[in-house]
Design a protein around this motif. Structure first.
Motif, PDB file in Angstrom:
ATOM      1  N   ARG A 148     -76.642  38.205 -92.007  1.00 45.52           N
ATOM      2  CA  ARG A 148     -75.265  38.638 -92.273  1.00 45.52           C
ATOM      3  C   ARG A 148     -75.192  39.605 -93.449  1.00 45.52           C
ATOM      4  N   GLU A 149     -76.214  39.522 -94.306  1.00 48.22           N
ATOM      5  CA  GLU A 149     -76.223  40.375 -95.503  1.00 48.22           C
ATOM      6  C   GLU A 149     -76.770  41.767 -95.173  1.00 48.22           C
ATOM      7  N   LEU A 150     -77.328  41.918 -93.971  1.00 50.15           N
ATOM      8  CA  LEU A 150     -78.024  43.174 -93.657  1.00 50.15           C
ATOM      9  C   LEU A 150     -77.136  44.112 -92.829  1.00 50.15           C
ATOM     10  N   ASP A 151     -77.451  45.392 -92.941  1.00 46.43           N
ATOM     11  CA  ASP A 151     -76.709  46.415 -92.197  1.00 46.43           C
ATOM     12  C   ASP A 151     -77.335  46.558 -90.805  1.00 46.43           C
ATOM     13  N   PRO A 152     -76.588  46.239 -89.744  1.00 43.42           N
ATOM     14  CA  PRO A 152     -77.160  46.252 -88.384  1.00 43.42           C
ATOM     15  C   PRO A 152     -77.752  47.608 -87.988  1.00 43.42           C
ATOM     16  N   LEU A 153     -77.206  48.690 -88.522  1.00 44.31           N
ATOM     17  CA  LEU A 153     -77.710  50.007 -88.136  1.00 44.31           C
ATOM     18  C   LEU A 153     -79.010  50.351 -88.847  1.00 44.31           C
ATOM     19  N   ALA A 154     -79.010  50.119 -90.161  1.00 39.89           N
ATOM     20  CA  ALA A 154     -80.184  50.517 -90.948  1.00 39.89           C
ATOM     21  C   ALA A 154     -81.305  49.487 -90.901  1.00 39.89           C
ATOM     22  N   GLU A 155     -80.919  48.211 -90.732  1.00 37.89           N
ATOM     23  CA  GLU A 155     -81.946  47.174 -90.862  1.00 37.89           C
ATOM     24  C   GLU A 155     -82.057  46.327 -89.589  1.00 37.89           C
ATOM     25  N   GLY A 156     -81.897  46.954 -88.462  1.00 39.55           N
ATOM     26  CA  GLY A 156     -81.895  46.263 -87.171  1.00 39.55           C
ATOM     27  C   GLY A 156     -83.168  45.480 -86.909  1.00 39.55           C
ATOM     28  N   LEU A 157     -84.287  46.087 -87.263  1.00 35.79           N
ATOM     29  CA  LEU A 157     -85.573  45.450 -86.992  1.00 35.79           C
ATOM     30  C   LEU A 157     -85.722  44.146 -87.780  1.00 35.79           C
ATOM     31  N   GLN A 158     -85.293  44.251 -89.026  1.00 37.99           N
ATOM     32  CA  GLN A 158     -85.387  43.075 -89.905  1.00 37.99           C
ATOM     33  C   GLN A 158     -84.453  41.964 -89.398  1.00 37.99           C
ATOM     34  N   ILE A 159     -83.279  42.388 -88.924  1.00 39.04           N
ATOM     35  CA  ILE A 159     -82.328  41.400 -88.388  1.00 39.04           C
ATOM     36  C   ILE A 159     -82.936  40.690 -87.194  1.00 39.04           C
ATOM     37  N   ARG A 160     -83.586  41.461 -86.342  1.00 40.39           N
ATOM     38  CA  ARG A 160     -84.208  40.886 -85.156  1.00 40.39           C
ATOM     39  C   ARG A 160     -85.288  39.867 -85.544  1.00 40.39           C
ATOM     40  N   GLU A 161     -86.123  40.282 -86.514  1.00 38.12           N
ATOM     41  CA  GLU A 161     -87.217  39.391 -86.945  1.00 38.12           C
ATOM     42  C   GLU A 161     -86.657  38.072 -87.497  1.00 38.12           C
ATOM     43  N   LEU A 162     -85.608  38.198 -88.326  1.00 43.04           N
ATOM     44  CA  LEU A 162     -85.022  36.995 -88.931  1.00 43.04           C
ATOM     45  C   LEU A 162     -84.398  36.098 -87.866  1.00 43.04           C
ATOM     46  N   ASN A 163     -83.731  36.728 -86.900  1.00 43.32           N
ATOM     47  CA  ASN A 163     -83.101  35.942 -85.836  1.00 43.32           C
ATOM     48  C   ASN A 163     -84.139  35.239 -84.963  1.00 43.32           C
ATOM     49  N   GLU A 164     -85.270  35.912 -84.772  1.00 39.06           N
ATOM     50  CA  GLU A 164     -86.334  35.271 -83.973  1.00 39.06           C
ATOM     51  C   GLU A 164     -86.892  34.047 -84.717  1.00 39.06           C
ATOM     52  N   LEU A 165     -87.046  34.239 -86.038  1.00 35.06           N
ATOM     53  CA  LEU A 165     -87.516  33.099 -86.844  1.00 35.06           C
ATOM     54  C   LEU A 165     -86.496  31.962 -86.797  1.00 35.06           C
ATOM     55  N   ALA A 166     -85.215  32.340 -86.905  1.00 36.66           N
ATOM     56  CA  ALA A 166     -84.144  31.337 -86.863  1.00 36.66           C
ATOM     57  C   ALA A 166     -84.181  30.608 -85.521  1.00 36.66           C
ATOM     58  N   ARG A 167     -84.298  31.384 -84.438  1.00 40.60           N
ATOM     59  CA  ARG A 167     -84.313  30.782 -83.095  1.00 40.60           C
ATOM     60  C   ARG A 167     -85.446  29.764 -82.954  1.00 40.60           C
ATOM     61  N   ASP A 168     -86.644  30.162 -83.394  1.00 43.35           N
ATOM     62  CA  ASP A 168     -87.785  29.248 -83.261  1.00 43.35           C
ATOM     63  C   ASP A 168     -87.518  27.922 -83.983  1.00 43.35           C
ATOM     64  N   ASN A 169     -86.899  28.028 -85.155  1.00 43.48           N
ATOM     65  CA  ASN A 169     -86.620  26.797 -85.915  1.00 43.48           C
ATOM     66  C   ASN A 169     -85.519  25.974 -85.268  1.00 43.48           C
ATOM     67  N   PHE A 170     -84.493  26.670 -84.688  1.00 40.42           N
ATOM     68  CA  PHE A 170     -83.428  25.923 -84.000  1.00 40.42           C
ATOM     69  C   PHE A 170     -83.992  25.179 -82.783  1.00 40.42           C
ATOM     70  N   VAL A 171     -84.871  25.857 -82.070  1.00 40.57           N
ATOM     71  CA  VAL A 171     -85.439  25.237 -80.863  1.00 40.57           C
ATOM     72  C   VAL A 171     -86.288  24.020 -81.252  1.00 40.57           C
ATOM     73  N   THR A 172     -87.081  24.188 -82.307  1.00 44.71           N
ATOM     74  CA  THR A 172     -87.892  23.042 -82.783  1.00 44.71           C
ATOM     75  C   THR A 172     -86.962  21.908 -83.217  1.00 44.71           C
ATOM     76  N   ALA A 173     -85.907  22.271 -83.970  1.00 46.68           N
ATOM     77  CA  ALA A 173     -84.975  21.251 -84.465  1.00 46.68           C
ATOM     78  C   ALA A 173     -84.336  20.510 -83.286  1.00 46.68           C
ATOM     79  N   ALA A 174     -83.912  21.269 -82.254  1.00 41.40           N
ATOM     80  CA  ALA A 174     -83.259  20.631 -81.107  1.00 41.40           C
ATOM     81  C   ALA A 174     -84.236  19.696 -80.382  1.00 41.40           C
ATOM     82  N   ARG A 175     -85.486  20.148 -80.247  1.00 42.60           N
ATOM     83  CA  ARG A 175     -86.487  19.307 -79.553  1.00 42.60           C
ATOM     84  C   ARG A 175     -86.699  17.989 -80.320  1.00 42.60           C
ATOM     85  N   LEU A 176     -86.916  18.112 -81.650  1.00 41.67           N
ATOM     86  CA  LEU A 176     -87.157  16.903 -82.464  1.00 41.67           C
ATOM     87  C   LEU A 176     -85.911  16.030 -82.542  1.00 41.67           C
ATOM     88  N   GLY A 177     -84.741  16.683 -82.617  1.00 43.43           N
ATOM     89  CA  GLY A 177     -83.489  15.934 -82.719  1.00 43.43           C
ATOM     90  C   GLY A 177     -83.236  15.116 -81.464  1.00 43.43           C
TER      91      GLY A 177
END
Lengths: 262, 315, 259
Positions: free
Chosen positions: B211-240
């Protein structure tokens, strides 16, 4: 002519001496004060009411933890003045003039103080445990393990306090052993992590394991948390470690006392 | 040659055993266990709101209870109110849409009574003047939770299995230094690899960072962070889902939640499942997102958000 | 009389400073405060509430326990070592003797506090926190009044009971003071008429040490101002009444004791 007393007989005599001293110095007053405190607490709880199982468990934890602490504290105070007190009052010399080795004298003191400590533990433990309704599930095997480990913990406290009382004034002995009792586990944990990531970490971790860890012998929270008992090997391991520490402190105390100029 | 006395031999034997003892002691950790009533948030909330707890003031035996009291006090400028803070007060914007709730809790009684209800006369007057105290009818002034961070740090050192210490601590820390927050919650994962809430919090921190990043200038970084977030959410849901009792059904009111599975856990599990599906849909494979949503819905139904995702994703 | 009083007080202070226990307590407490200061809280330096709260607690507990032990030991020690007879043979009244002892214990308490205060102030400044000077000075002053009550109570207890019992009761009274206030406030509503009467009497005849503890206010100093003059005067009066009462009781027991 009467035969010289055997070592166990001499130990029993010294042990009895500890109890006579305990009554004469009115140390029992301190135990009565703590019992009075528990009684007041029980009355207040009866007035206010417990209300739910979570609060009952909370009270059980508090009472048993206080028992663990008070029993160790009273033992510490009792042991810390045994030998320095006898030296100051010059009651040690007539004792050692009898057919009694210094080793027997010291072991007698240790046995006497350990028994006194265990009696305090059982008295306060019962007052803390009995009135609280058991509204959640607690493991009885773990309760027995807890009791045995507390007895070993008191014995270890007596041995280390005796050793320290031979080389330092009473106040320092109480402060050092008090810190080890309350913060020993934390100091070991913090110290073991001091050089995390360094190649010396293993050595530092190893060195800190030489401090007596009284909190590892305190299973009160594990018991009230409703956790399973320790496995056989874990329990035997803890008993073994506390026995080794006690034996070492006692043997060293005998050696120091043998060499001490009185 | 001088003979060794029996006591010297005993001392040598004791010394050898003592020197070798770390072999044993380093393997013995009787108080190192996961879970337990003292750490359970549901139990904790009940016992700390009890009359007995009020009588004890700040005297507590467990790290979890102590932090509970400190949190209440620090957030209210030191004023001792009857415990009333909810999870949302501690993690103000931890809801799916990121909007926090504001509630001033006015009317919650203080532990020191008001003039009208105090029997102590002048002693009561002095007590109210000396301690941090305000009339309970006044709105509460909530301060920054960042001053609580040292408590969370200390509590997790003292009790590395105290999961909430990691999750709430890292949430406060995220506002000051996100990198440190990630480091802290990763330490929580290392110490509690099976606790789903630590993965969920790590996912939330990565997600919030985007949310702190500029989608136009820092799109790649946003994608990387979201992928990391997704992996952790999926792990959390599986363990939960593994942790959630099999026959569990959602209660009708928050009061009906039990110690076994409380409201906080349920919310976190649903949050992990919904965000895991959302991010998989946006940054991963739609088919996999659909598969996940269906898998989660079997356990979590009824869930409007997941049902909507399935509608969007289904061919 | 002031000279005699000072001489007795000085001997208590010298003895306290010479005893290794006091140094050990100060040293251990200082190490504890320094280690609290040294803990790395995510590299964030400006978080001082935790430090303030912990350091003030350590200062208070260490000084309180030192005062209880030191005060409780004074009179039994004089009887045990038989030095009381030499002292009483001199033209010193028992009141001057006891007042000198009390003054000496208070000087030792002030010495402890001075050392801790230096550590506390250096620590707060090092961590980049603000020091609420007036509030902090009020806190130290009220803590000294607490010590005065504790010292005179310990004198009395040591004349009535054996040393260990006196130290135990003195320490418990100090450590559980806040809890006692909580309990009396809370169970009042549950009690019947007689119970309420007992609680009321207890509240007024037992000193509420929590009234003399400004540590919470000092910890959260950004939200709270210093106390006004009237409140400070009332608190001073409140503490002096109890200190005088305990001193009088100690004196009574001391006079009754045969030399």
């Amino acid at each position: 002519m009467t035969a010289a007393p055997t070592a166990p007989q001499s130990i029993m005599v010294i042990c009895r001496g500890v109890f006579i001293e305990l009554m004469r110095r009115k140390d029992i007053h301190v135990l009565l004060i703590f019992m009075g405190l528990y009684f007041v607490a029980t009355t207040v709880v009866a007035i206010v009411g417990i209300g739910n199982p979570q609060t009952a468990t909370f009270l059980l934890n508090l009472g048993l933890t206080m028992t663990w602490f008070f029993a160790h504290l009273l033992t510490l105070i009792l042991v810390s003045r045994q030998i320095p007190g006898e030296i100051d009052n010059r009651t040690l010399y007539p004792l050692l003039a009898r057919p009694l080795t210094r080793q027997t004298y010291l072991i007698g003191k240790w046995v006497g103080c350990t028994i006194a400590g265990v009696l305090v533990l059982l008295t306060l433990g019962l007052i803390a445990w009995l009135p609280v309704p058991k509204l959640e599930e607690y493991n009885t095997t773990l309760l027995l393990q807890l009791l045995v480990l507390h007895v070993f913990s008191i014995a270890m406290m007596c041995a280390f306090t005796l050793l320290l009382s031979l080389v330092s004034p009473q106040g320092i002995t109480i402060i050092v052993m008090g810190i080890l009792l309350l913060l020993g586990g934390r100091i070991i944990d913090a110290g073991s992590g001091l050089l995390e990531g360094s190649s010396f970490n293993g050595v530092v971790r190893w060195v800190f394991q030489y401090l007596p860890n009284f909190s590892d012998l305190n299973l009160v929270t594990r018991y009230t948390d409703g956790i399973a008992p320790l496995t056989g090997s874990e329990f035997v391991g803890l008993v073994g470690v506390s026995a080794i520490f006690t034996l070492f402190a006692l043997a060293l105390a005998v050696s120091v006392f043998d060499r001490k100029r009185l | 040659m001088k003979k060794s006395s029996p006591s010297s031999l005993i001392l040598i034997a004791a010394l050898v055993l003592y020197l070798a003892s770390p072999v044993l002691t380093s393997r013995l950790e009787p108080n190192d266990y996961a879970g337990g009533r003292s750490r359970d948030s549901f139990d904790r909330s009940i016992r700390n709101s009890s009359a007995i707890a009020m009588l004890l003031g700040e005297v507590r035996m467990s790290a979890s209870d102590l932090i509970f009291i400190k949190t209440e006090r620090y957030l209210h400028e030191g004023i001792a109110y009857v415990p009333h803070l909810e999870r949302e007060d501690l993690t103000p914007d931890l809801s799916e849409n990121g909007e926090g709730e504001e509630d001033d809790h006015a009317g919650t009684p203080t532990l020191i009574p008001t003039t009208e209800t105090d029997f102590r006369g002048v002693i009561g007057v002095l007590h109210r003047r000396v301690k941090p105290w305000r009339d309970p009818s006044a709105a509460h002034n909530h301060t920054e939770g960042t001053e609580l961070l040292p408590w969370y740090r200390l509590m997790t050192i003292a009790d590395p299995q105290y999961v909430r210490g990691y999750t709430i601590g890292s949430w406060w820390l995220k506002g000051i230094d996100p990198e440190k927050a990630i480091e802290f919650i990763k330490e929580g994962i290392e110490n509690n690899p099976d606790a789903f809430q630590v993965y969920y919090m790590l996912g939330r921190i990565y997600f919030e960072q985007t949310r702190e990043l500029d989608p136009l200038a820092e799109g790649l970084q946003i994608r990387e962070l979201n992928e990391l977030a997704r992996d952790n959410f999926v792990t959390a849901a599986r363990l939960g889902l593994q942790e959630r009792p099999d026959d569990w059904t959602p209660p009708k009111t928050p009061e009906e939640f039990t110690e076994e599975w409380d409201e906080g856990r349920e919310d976190d599990l649903r949050g992990a499942a919904r965000l895991g599906v959302l991010l998989e849909q946006k940054y991963g494979d739609s088919e996999r997102a659909l598969e996940l949503a269906r898998e989660y819905l079997i356990e979590l139904a009824p869930d409007g958000v997941l049902e909507r995702r399935i509608d969007e994703l289904a061919p | 009389m002031p000279l005699k009083l000072w001489l007795i007080a000085r001997s208590v202070l010298i003895e306290a400073i010479r005893r290794r226990e006091v140094y050990a307590i100060v040293l251990v407490s200082t190490l504890l405060i320094i280690s609290i200061m040294g803990i790395d809280f995510f590299g964030l330096k400006e978080l001082t509430k935790f430090y303030r709260e912990s350091a003030l607690k350590v200062m208070s507990i260490a000084t309180g326990l030192t005062v209880v032990v030191l005060a409780a030991r004074q009179l039994p020690r004089e009887f045990e070592m038989r030095t009381i007879y030499t002292l009483m043979a001199r033209p010193i009244s028992r009141t001057t003797f006891l007042a000198g002892k009390l003054f000496g214990v208070m000087l030792a308490a002030a010495f402890c506090f001075l050392l801790f205060t230096l550590v506390y102030l250096v620590g707060t400044l090092y961590l980049g926190g603000d020091i609420p000077w007036v509030l902090f000075a009020q806190h130290v002053y009220l803590q000294l009044l607490t010590m005065l009550i504790l010292a005179s109570l310990s004198f009395w207890l040591s004349m009535m009971l054996n040393l260990d019992a006196a130290i135990t009761i003195g320490s418990l009274f100090f450590l559980l003071a806040a809890m006692f206030t909580n309990v009396s406030m809370y169970i009042y509503d549950y009690a019947d008429a007689f119970g309420r009467f007992v609680i009321k009497i207890g509240t007024f005849i037992i000193p509420q040490l929590t009234l003399l503890d400004l540590s919470e206010r000092t910890t959260h100093a950004q939200s709270w101002s210093a106390l006004d003059f009237t409140t400070m005067a009332m608190l001073t009066g409140y503490a002096l009444i109890f200190a005088a009462a305990y001193f009088a009781l100690a004196m009574l027991w001391f006079r009754k004791r045969e030399l």
